[in-house]
Design a protein around this motif. Structure first.
Motif, short mmCIF file in Angstrom:
data_model
loop_
_atom_site.label_atom_id
_atom_site.label_comp_id
_atom_site.label_asym_id
_atom_site.label_seq_id
_atom_site.Cartn_x
_atom_site.Cartn_y
_atom_site.Cartn_z
N LEU A 1 0.83 -1.20 0.00
CA LEU A 1 0.00 0.00 0.00
C LEU A 1 0.87 1.26 0.00
O LEU A 1 0.66 2.18 -0.78
CB LEU A 1 -0.90 0.02 1.24
N THR A 2 1.84 1.28 0.92
CA THR A 2 2.62 2.50 1.17
C THR A 2 3.45 2.90 -0.05
O THR A 2 3.96 2.05 -0.77
CB THR A 2 3.55 2.26 2.38
N SER B 1 0.58 7.16 6.04
CA SER B 1 -0.64 7.23 6.85
C SER B 1 -1.84 7.64 5.99
O SER B 1 -2.95 7.13 6.17
CB SER B 1 -0.48 8.26 7.98
N TRP C 1 8.81 0.61 1.55
CA TRP C 1 8.74 0.11 2.93
C TRP C 1 7.71 -1.02 3.05
O TRP C 1 6.81 -0.97 3.88
CB TRP C 1 8.44 1.24 3.93
#
Ligand SMILES: Cc1cc2nc3c(=O)[nH]c(=O)nc-3n(C[C@H](O)[C@H](O)[C@H](O)COP(=O)(O)OP(=O)(O)OC[C@H]3O[C@@H](n4cnc5c(N)ncnc54)[C@H](O)[C@@H]3O)c2cc1C
Length: 389
Positions: free
Chosen positions: A121-122, A128, A152
């Motif tokens: 996702l990141t 966030s 990451w």
């Protein structure tokens, strides 16, 4: 499944952790890469199939067992635990959402520990704030085309398969996000390791660049509209087991410090006979009990399928912060010996910082928890007024 099956899995995991992972783990904090044979052994022990249905080749055990497994492995090495659990989770996603052809292609390899997998996702510009993701999926006839970068990601440096979240609609619209199974050997997909003094190689942290990667239609596992909610739900589970992992690391540190306190003599008596020294251990032990109690509630809520958003966020915050306070004290309680490579203290401390970011950064979780508590507060106040009236 029976309690005997739960117990058998955890016994196999404990043996692997103590006999095979523990001797190798100090090297992973100093740049060595894990031996692929270790993951194959984890596969033979059933570690990648805990929650995967038996019909798909897994063990069909509960989320509670997965959390207990994560805790047991993290006692020895947080990175290895995260690597195993993240591959497992991709298997679970395939079992739930992939067409049969894809399940048959990837699940046996994944269960055997020959195929590493990750959930991506990141991005460099979106952590966030996931709605800000810039990886895009564009329709091209019967295929999708993926372009973007993920960073990451646990296991990314060695993964052959990724569940990639990408924007299929307008930028910033969470309802436009879909999730694709991506073969990382495909043309246009590149992986690289992210090495950092704090990151254990065992976690396999890495980045993935996708340039014009063609993905067949049936690889869209979670369509826009469903993907974001599904992953948020999954992340509640992740918060609960990361909290359990923190409890595992602290429990191991406490055991090691207690053993040292019995063996090491200063000023004519064992360390543990000095009240000021023993008080620090007692404080850490009490804090661990509190973190464990909240973590158990979070695991219970996830396992029961209840709304775990608040309790999972709070359990992770508390478990991470308990480790962040207690591990430096326990490291200090060991004297210089605590810094030696065969001791877990500095590795667990670094891992605690990672745990504070993975699956929801602490300050973001605090903001979320505050919002959820405020939402609950008026309802409670109204109920109290009614009772009093
Ligand atoms: C070890 C590790 C493993 C990971 N594994 C994965 C993985 O497998 N897959 C994946 O997709 N991602 C993974 N991540 C990424 C992780 O999810 C992000 O690091 C995390 O979401 C935070 O994003 P960020 O690092 O971009 O920090 P940012 O979002 O830029 O946040 C920076 C700081 O601001 C704080 N902050 C953010 N929002 C708020 C707010 N509203 N109020 C107050 N403070 C706020 C955060 O707490 C943090 O301290 C991993 C990260 C680590 C360290």
């Amino acid at each position: 499944m029976s309690a005997a099956a739960d117990e058998a899995l955890l016994t196999r995991a404990a043996r692997l952790a103590d006999e095979r992972v523990a001797p190798a783990a100090p090297g992973w904090s100093m740049g060595a890469e894990p031996d692929p044979a270790l993951f194959a052994e984890a596969g033979r022990a059933g570690l990648f199939g805990v929650e995967i249905p038996r019909a798909e080749g897994g063990l069909g055990l509960s989320f509670k067992v997965k959390a207990a497994l994560a805790e047991r492995l993290a006692r020895v090495d947080f990175g290895f635990a995260m690597s195993v659990i993240n591959t497992h989770n991709v298997g679970l996603r395939l079992a739930a959402s992939a067409p049969e052809a894809l399940r048959r292609r990837w699940l046996p390899e994944l269960l055997a520990g020959r195929l590493h997998a990750c959930t991506a996702l990141t991005e460099p510009g979106a952590g966030s704030d996931l709605a800000a993701m810039r990886t895009v999926a564009t329709r091209e006839g019967a295929h999708w085309r993926l372009d973007g970068e993920k960073s990451w990601i646990v296991n990314a440096r060695r993964a052959g398969l990724a569940i990639v979240f990408a924007q299929c609609g307008a930028p910033g619209d969470v309802a436009g996000i879909g999730a694709f199974a991506v073969d990382l050997a495909a043309e246009g997909a590149r992986r690289r390791a992210i090495d950092a003094p704090f990151a254990l190689t065992s976690i396999g942290a890495g980045a993935i660049a996708l340039t014009g990667v063609r993905v067949p239609e049936d690889h869209l596992l979670l369509p826009p509209g469903a993907a974001f909610g599904a992953i948020m739900n999954e992340i509640n589970g992740a918060r609960a087991y990361v909290a359990a992992m923190c409890c595992g690391m602290l429990a191991e540190a406490l055991d090691r410090a207690a053993a040292h306190g019995a063996a090491r003599r200063v000023f004519g008596k064992p360390l543990r006979a000095h009240p000021a020294w023993a008080a620090e251990l007692a404080r850490a032990a009490a804090a661990l009990e509190a973190a464990r109690a909240l973590t158990a509630r979070a695991v219970e809520a996830v396992a029961a399928g209840r709304d775990a958003q608040l309790v999972a966020a709070e359990a992770k915050i508390v478990a991470v912060e308990t480790c962040q306070r207690a591990l430096p004290e326990l490291l200090h309680a060991m004297g210089a010996k605590g810094l030696e490579a065969d001791q877990p203290f500095s590795r667990h401390l670094a891992a605690t910082q990672m745990a504070g970011l993975a699956d929801g950064a602490t300050w973001l979780l605090r903001a979320r928890a505050a919002r959820l508590r405020l939402r609950e507060a008026p309802a409670r106040a109204a109920a109290t007024e009614q009772d009093e009236g």
